[in-house]
Scaffold this active site. Structure first.
Site, PDB file in Angstrom:
ATOM      1  N   GLU A 149      -4.599   1.552 -13.582  1.00  0.00           N
ATOM      2  CA  GLU A 149      -5.377   0.479 -14.221  1.00  0.00           C
ATOM      3  C   GLU A 149      -6.074  -0.387 -13.180  1.00  0.00           C
ATOM      4  O   GLU A 149      -7.253  -0.724 -13.313  1.00  0.00           O
ATOM      5  CB  GLU A 149      -4.466  -0.414 -15.080  1.00  0.00           C
ATOM      6  CG  GLU A 149      -3.747   0.299 -16.205  1.00  0.00           C
ATOM      7  CD  GLU A 149      -2.329   0.704 -15.836  1.00  0.00           C
ATOM      8  OE1 GLU A 149      -1.474   0.709 -16.730  1.00  0.00           O
ATOM      9  OE2 GLU A 149      -2.084   1.022 -14.651  1.00  0.00           O
ATOM     10  N   LYS A 169      -0.012  -1.966  -4.028  1.00  0.00           N
ATOM     11  CA  LYS A 169       0.745  -1.559  -2.840  1.00  0.00           C
ATOM     12  C   LYS A 169       0.266  -0.184  -2.356  1.00  0.00           C
ATOM     13  O   LYS A 169      -0.041  -0.002  -1.179  1.00  0.00           O
ATOM     14  CB  LYS A 169       2.233  -1.521  -3.172  1.00  0.00           C
ATOM     15  CG  LYS A 169       3.112  -1.247  -1.954  1.00  0.00           C
ATOM     16  CD  LYS A 169       4.570  -1.093  -2.317  1.00  0.00           C
ATOM     17  CE  LYS A 169       5.251  -2.397  -2.606  1.00  0.00           C
ATOM     18  NZ  LYS A 169       6.707  -2.273  -2.752  1.00  0.00           N
ATOM     19  N   GLU A 222      12.497  -6.525 -16.988  1.00  0.00           N
ATOM     20  CA  GLU A 222      12.285  -5.352 -16.134  1.00  0.00           C
ATOM     21  C   GLU A 222      13.470  -5.178 -15.189  1.00  0.00           C
ATOM     22  O   GLU A 222      13.840  -4.062 -14.845  1.00  0.00           O
ATOM     23  CB  GLU A 222      10.978  -5.510 -15.337  1.00  0.00           C
ATOM     24  CG  GLU A 222      10.538  -4.240 -14.617  1.00  0.00           C
ATOM     25  CD  GLU A 222       9.115  -4.332 -14.073  1.00  0.00           C
ATOM     26  OE1 GLU A 222       8.175  -4.356 -14.889  1.00  0.00           O
ATOM     27  OE2 GLU A 222       8.957  -4.391 -12.849  1.00  0.00           O
ATOM     28  N   LYS A 272       3.992   4.890 -16.630  1.00  0.00           N
ATOM     29  CA  LYS A 272       2.849   5.224 -15.769  1.00  0.00           C
ATOM     30  C   LYS A 272       2.549   6.722 -15.825  1.00  0.00           C
ATOM     31  O   LYS A 272       1.396   7.133 -15.935  1.00  0.00           O
ATOM     32  CB  LYS A 272       3.128   4.813 -14.315  1.00  0.00           C
ATOM     33  CG  LYS A 272       3.146   3.313 -14.071  1.00  0.00           C
ATOM     34  CD  LYS A 272       3.470   3.031 -12.617  1.00  0.00           C
ATOM     35  CE  LYS A 272       3.637   1.540 -12.358  1.00  0.00           C
ATOM     36  NZ  LYS A 272       4.056   1.264 -10.987  1.00  0.00           N
ATOM     37  N   GLY A 290       7.607  -5.600  -7.148  1.00  0.00           N
ATOM     38  CA  GLY A 290       6.389  -6.201  -7.703  1.00  0.00           C
ATOM     39  C   GLY A 290       6.637  -7.524  -8.394  1.00  0.00           C
ATOM     40  O   GLY A 290       5.920  -8.508  -8.174  1.00  0.00           O
ATOM     41  N   ARG A 291       7.672  -7.587  -9.221  1.00  0.00           N
ATOM     42  CA  ARG A 291       7.935  -8.810  -9.998  1.00  0.00           C
ATOM     43  C   ARG A 291       8.495  -9.933  -9.131  1.00  0.00           C
ATOM     44  O   ARG A 291       8.597 -11.070  -9.580  1.00  0.00           O
ATOM     45  CB  ARG A 291       8.874  -8.502 -11.157  1.00  0.00           C
ATOM     46  CG  ARG A 291      10.210  -7.903 -10.741  1.00  0.00           C
ATOM     47  CD  ARG A 291      10.925  -7.309 -11.953  1.00  0.00           C
ATOM     48  NE  ARG A 291      12.153  -6.586 -11.633  1.00  0.00           N
ATOM     49  CZ  ARG A 291      12.199  -5.325 -11.214  1.00  0.00           C
ATOM     50  NH1 ARG A 291      11.079  -4.653 -11.017  1.00  0.00           N
ATOM     51  NH2 ARG A 291      13.362  -4.733 -10.991  1.00  0.00           N
ATOM     52  N   HIS A 310       6.583 -26.369 -33.532  1.00  0.00           N
ATOM     53  CA  HIS A 310       5.816 -26.214 -34.766  1.00  0.00           C
ATOM     54  C   HIS A 310       5.625 -24.752 -35.149  1.00  0.00           C
ATOM     55  O   HIS A 310       4.788 -24.431 -35.993  1.00  0.00           O
ATOM     56  CB  HIS A 310       4.461 -26.924 -34.631  1.00  0.00           C
ATOM     57  CG  HIS A 310       4.587 -28.414 -34.617  1.00  0.00           C
ATOM     58  ND1 HIS A 310       4.464 -29.185 -35.754  1.00  0.00           N
ATOM     59  CD2 HIS A 310       4.894 -29.278 -33.616  1.00  0.00           C
ATOM     60  CE1 HIS A 310       4.652 -30.458 -35.445  1.00  0.00           C
ATOM     61  NE2 HIS A 310       4.919 -30.544 -34.150  1.00  0.00           N
TER      62      HIS A 310
END
Length: 519
Positions: free
Chosen positions: A219, A213, A360, A516, A273-274, A391
């Site tokens: 990163e 954004k 979050e 961050k 964001g999510r 399993h």
């Protein structure tokens, strides 16, 4: 509800606390023998079936939870969200991911402006651009078609789009649309992730989509510079404009990076964001891979749930019911975790995405007014597709801690297989497990049953299953783009409902922001 009042101070909350003590004395074996109760706990909408009869809850529990929703002003908070009010008060923002998939003629206001035309301007731009790339009318620096896409982003710019991409990879319509194309996602700043993403790719046929954004996410921008160098060293610096595009709001930094601002796709600060998979963040890379028409069906599926959430009464409202049940399990029965168990390998990236959306959003320790919470909010989410999970960690779920489970099944497989000589098809084998596991968790197995089965006495204690372990089942008609959109929206809204009841802000993430700046 007065702003200073915590939900736990209200009468309905206190009544539920007392009621929970009574319910804890019940066993699901007995609750499930009540046919009226079981029938009332099955809800259907648009081909989706929710069965929550295996929750440790009675008809009285339901009524008390609806009263809690009333005193928490859930309906009013839903309306405020859809009306574009600044319900994300700590960042003074609207929360309008519903606008990202609204019909073209819808009106959804933010700060006095209908944002739906803005959304459709971006969607139309994505459609035009993806058609240029997919038809070969836009080519790379050496004249070759761009068949391979690397989407660079992290967190919400990665997990949601990856979930949808993984789910569509085996859908017959999507397979046809994606023939000859590749989509990869680069998220981790670890150079190993870069190496994995570029292995086997040719810069001449690769388009890079940078999703940030602000165009400052550390990163993402380091990975973007790494791929810019990969392209520049092979094709020359001028190739960047042909091989890199952006999803961003910071056009100044986009241009400074070497990308033509005309090739930047906008989104807005009212999209967290999510919650951004339905914005250009997800729609651009997914449309490049599958074509805009497939992804438009995904948006329509999400929109169908948006309208259901907004208009349906709570007794039949899938996200509201699911949200209330989560609050019941976490805050009253004391179960801090939830297992998300899709019986479809196509949904293998669903739990990691919901893990982010849920933890979050609702991992908060203070109310929306900044008052420390005297109760735990949020839940610990994890999951793995069945039957793989059976399993591994189902051992804990069956005989260790009590962890409420969400079983997600699909009536019609994306890839049915019928082997001659087999008693049942592969998908029927899978679904027999989907139906059996909730019963096994609910009913368990007693020492009397084991003795009748002639289990040696010294093994009886080890083979007892206490049962009484709550679960719910969500059954989808199929797993096409439309259904995938529905599933995403059900969980997004469920998480919002939980936050509305707990009285927290589900739409900021200061804990992530701390990470961050600390690095």
């Amino acid at each position: 509800m007065a702003s200073s009042t915590l939900i736990c101070d209200t009468q309905p909350w206190k009544e539920l606390e007392a009621h929970a003590e009574d319910v804890k004395k019940s066993h699901l074996r007995d609750l499930l023998s009540d046919d009226e109760r079981s029938r009332s706990m099955v809800v259907e909408f648009d081909g989706i079936l929710l069965d929550y009869s295996r929750q440790l809850a009675t008809l009285e529990t339901k009524e008390k939870l609806f009263k809690l929703a009333e005193v928490a002003s859930v309906k009013e908070k839903i309306n405020r969200m859809y009306n574009g009010e600044h319900i994300n008060s700590t960042e003074n923002r609207s929360v309008l991911h519903v606008a990202l998939r609204a019909p073209r003629d819808a009106v959804i206001q933010s700060d006095g402006k209908n944002v739906v035309p803005d959304v459709w301007n971006v969607l139309d731009k994505i459609k035009d651009f993806t058609e240029q790339i997919r038809s070969g009318s836009w080519v790379g620096a050496t004249g070759k078609e761009l068949k391979d896409v690397i989407a660079v982003g992290i967190g919400g710019s990665f997990l949601g789009p990856l979930f949808v991409h993984t789910a569509l990879q085996t859908d017959p319509e999507a397979i046809e649309s994606a023939r000859g194309r590749q989509l990869r996602f680069l998220a981790n700043v670890d150079p190993i992730d870069v190496a994995r993403n570029i292995t086997g790719l040719n810069p001449e046929t690769t388009l890079v989509v940078i999703v940030s954004k602000t165009f400052t996410t550390a990163e993402t921008m380091l990975n973007a510079r790494t791929l810019r160098e990969w392209i520049s060293s092979a094709l020359g610096p001028s190739a960047v404009a042909k091989h890199m595009v952006a999803v961003s709001t910071n056009l100044t930094l986009v241009e400074k990076f070497g990308i033509d601002p005309n090739n930047a796709f906008a989104f807005w600060d009212w999209v967290g964001g999510r919650y951004s998979v339905c914005s250009a963040v997800g729609v651009l890379p997914l449309s490049l891979q599958y074509g805009f028409s497939v992804i438009e069906k995904f948006l329509k599926g999400a929109s169908s749930i948006d309208q259901h959430m907004y208009s349906e009464q709570f007794e039949k409202n899938l996200p509201v019911l699911l949200g209330l049940l989560s609050v019941w399990n976490v805050s009253f029965l004391g179960y801090p975790a939830r297992a998300i168990l899709p019986y479809s390998q196509a949904l293998e990236k669903f739990a990691p995405h919901i893990q982010q959306v849920s933890m979050e959003s609702n991992g908060k320790g203070v109310s929306i007014d900044g008052v420390p919470l005297p109760f735990e909010a949020g839940e610990i989410d994890f999951g793995e597709p069945g039957t793989n999970g059976q399993h591994s960690f189902y051992q804990l779920i069956h005989q260790g801690r009590v962890i409420p489970c969400d079983f997600i099944g699909v009536v019609k497989s994306q890839q049915p297989v019928y082997l001659s000589g087999e008693v049942v098809s592969n998908h029927d084998e899978l679904m027999s497990n989907f139906f059996a596991q909730p019963d096994a968790l609910a009913y368990g197995k007693t020492s009397e049953q084991l003795q009748k089965e002639n289990v040696p006495p010294h093994l009886v204690p080890h083979k007892i299953f206490s049962g009484n372990r709550p679960s719910l089942s969500l059954l989808l008609p199929s797993l096409n783009a439309y259904n995938i959109g529905q599933l995403l929206a059900i969980y997004e809204h469920r998480i919002a409902v939980e936050g509305f009841i707990w009285g927290i802000n589900s739409f900021d993430q200061w804990g992530v922001e701390l990470g961050k700046v600390s690095s």
